[in-house]
Design a protein around this motif. Structure first.
Motif, short mmCIF file in Angstrom:
data_model
loop_
_atom_site.label_atom_id
_atom_site.label_comp_id
_atom_site.label_asym_id
_atom_site.label_seq_id
_atom_site.Cartn_x
_atom_site.Cartn_y
_atom_site.Cartn_z
N GLU A 1 0.49 -0.71 0.07
CA GLU A 1 -0.21 0.13 0.39
C GLU A 1 0.99 1.47 0.50
O GLU A 1 0.19 2.19 -0.17
CB GLU A 1 -0.72 -0.34 0.85
CG GLU A 1 -1.75 -0.96 0.97
CD GLU A 1 -2.99 -1.75 1.87
OE1 GLU A 1 -3.30 -0.54 3.74
OE2 GLU A 1 -3.76 -1.73 2.53
N GLN A 2 2.43 1.16 0.33
CA GLN A 2 2.96 2.14 0.19
C GLN A 2 3.62 2.89 -1.00
O GLN A 2 4.40 3.75 -1.66
CB GLN A 2 4.01 2.40 1.28
CG GLN A 2 3.76 1.64 2.46
CD GLN A 2 2.67 2.72 2.93
OE1 GLN A 2 2.96 4.68 2.43
NE2 GLN A 2 1.56 2.80 3.31
N ARG A 3 3.28 1.69 -2.57
CA ARG A 3 3.90 2.04 -3.68
C ARG A 3 3.53 3.53 -4.21
O ARG A 3 2.27 4.00 -3.95
CB ARG A 3 2.84 1.20 -4.66
CG ARG A 3 3.35 -0.46 -4.85
CD ARG A 3 4.12 -0.01 -5.96
NE ARG A 3 5.16 -1.40 -5.50
CZ ARG A 3 5.19 -2.39 -6.19
NH1 ARG A 3 4.00 -2.14 -7.35
NH2 ARG A 3 6.15 -3.38 -5.87
N GLY A 4 4.10 4.67 -5.20
CA GLY A 4 4.41 5.86 -5.01
C GLY A 4 5.48 6.39 -3.94
O GLY A 4 5.51 7.61 -4.28
N ASN A 5 5.49 5.79 -2.53
CA ASN A 5 5.87 6.57 -1.42
C ASN A 5 7.83 5.81 -2.09
O ASN A 5 7.23 4.74 -2.65
CB ASN A 5 5.71 6.65 -0.45
CG ASN A 5 4.19 6.83 -0.31
OD1 ASN A 5 3.67 8.27 -1.08
ND2 ASN A 5 3.26 6.29 -0.25
N VAL A 6 8.44 6.73 -1.56
CA VAL A 6 9.88 5.63 -0.73
C VAL A 6 10.24 5.64 0.74
O VAL A 6 9.55 5.81 1.01
CB VAL A 6 11.24 7.28 -0.69
CG1 VAL A 6 12.16 6.74 -0.65
CG2 VAL A 6 11.14 7.39 -2.45
N VAL A 7 10.29 4.41 0.49
CA VAL A 7 10.12 3.57 1.72
C VAL A 7 11.50 3.18 2.41
O VAL A 7 12.60 2.74 1.52
CB VAL A 7 9.24 2.00 1.72
CG1 VAL A 7 8.97 1.48 3.01
CG2 VAL A 7 8.41 2.72 0.94
N MET A 8 11.26 3.19 3.99
CA MET A 8 12.84 2.77 4.52
C MET A 8 11.89 1.56 5.56
O MET A 8 11.25 2.20 6.05
CB MET A 8 13.18 4.03 5.21
CG MET A 8 14.77 3.26 6.26
SD MET A 8 16.22 4.81 6.65
CE MET A 8 16.30 5.55 5.26
N LEU A 9 12.97 0.85 5.26
CA LEU A 9 12.45 0.05 6.56
C LEU A 9 13.91 -0.34 7.53
O LEU A 9 14.80 -0.59 6.71
CB LEU A 9 11.82 -1.58 5.69
CG LEU A 9 10.93 -1.88 4.90
CD1 LEU A 9 10.58 -3.22 4.28
CD2 LEU A 9 9.87 -1.40 5.50
N ASN A 10 13.65 -0.03 8.96
CA ASN A 10 14.85 -0.95 9.12
C ASN A 10 14.52 -1.51 10.03
O ASN A 10 13.63 -1.61 11.26
CB ASN A 10 14.90 1.06 10.35
CG ASN A 10 15.93 0.64 11.65
OD1 ASN A 10 16.12 0.12 12.30
ND2 ASN A 10 17.41 1.27 10.78
#
Length: 161
Positions: A43-52
């Motif tokens: 659901e975060q497509r379109g955003n830059v995502v950082m997973l830590n």
């Protein structure tokens, strides 16, 4: 030419998920967050995502949390999303630590290690950066010197694409 191609393959194998490597679609997952809702990566497509990926027993994880919070605050309005993925079975300790450190980005809990396994996590902390199209672009294991500026630079690069 063959030597150059073999060098690139070797580099991609050693430094998995760098921008010089073939793009890999980020494995989707849904995990419960510290806010009580289920969050789904797709659901975060379109955003830059950082997973830590982090744990409460990890001193470098604790050290980087304020830097991650600053990046979250700075770039959140520009289409950047940061999720802290806690890898422990006990979510209460993780939620308490995040609260104590003043973390406002979502913490999601991976008690069965499904997301951790999908991303091949073998070190704490590990940080994954995903572009707007859902491709894994960067993977950082541990906490190398200069990580703060490297994270900021990569986030800016992906936001500019």
């Amino acid at each position: 030419m063959i030597k150059q191609l073999l060098s690139l393959v070797l580099i991609c194998g050693v430094f998995s998920a760098t921008s010089a490597c073939a793009k890999d679609i980020a494995p989707d997952f849904t995990l419960k967050s510290n806010g009580g809702e289920n969050l789904r990566l797709e659901e975060q497509r379109g955003n830059v995502v950082m997973l830590n990926f982090w744990a409460t027993w990890c001193a470098p994880c604790r050290k980087e949390m304020p830097v991650l919070e600053e990046i979250h605050q700075r770039y959140g309005a520009a289409g950047f999303v940061l999720w802290g993925v806690n890898v422990e079975e006990d979510s209460e300790a993780a939620a308490a630590m995040a609260k104590d450190l003043g973390v406002t980005f979502p913490i999601v809990f991976d008690p069965e290690s499904k997301a951790s396994q999908a991303y091949g996590i073998d070190a704490m902390p590990t940080t994954i950066l995903i572009d707007r199209d859902g491709n894994v672009r960067y993977k950082h294991r541990g906490l190398p010197k200069g990580y703060e500026e490297k994270y900021r630079s990569e986030v800016r690069e992906l936001l500019a694409e």
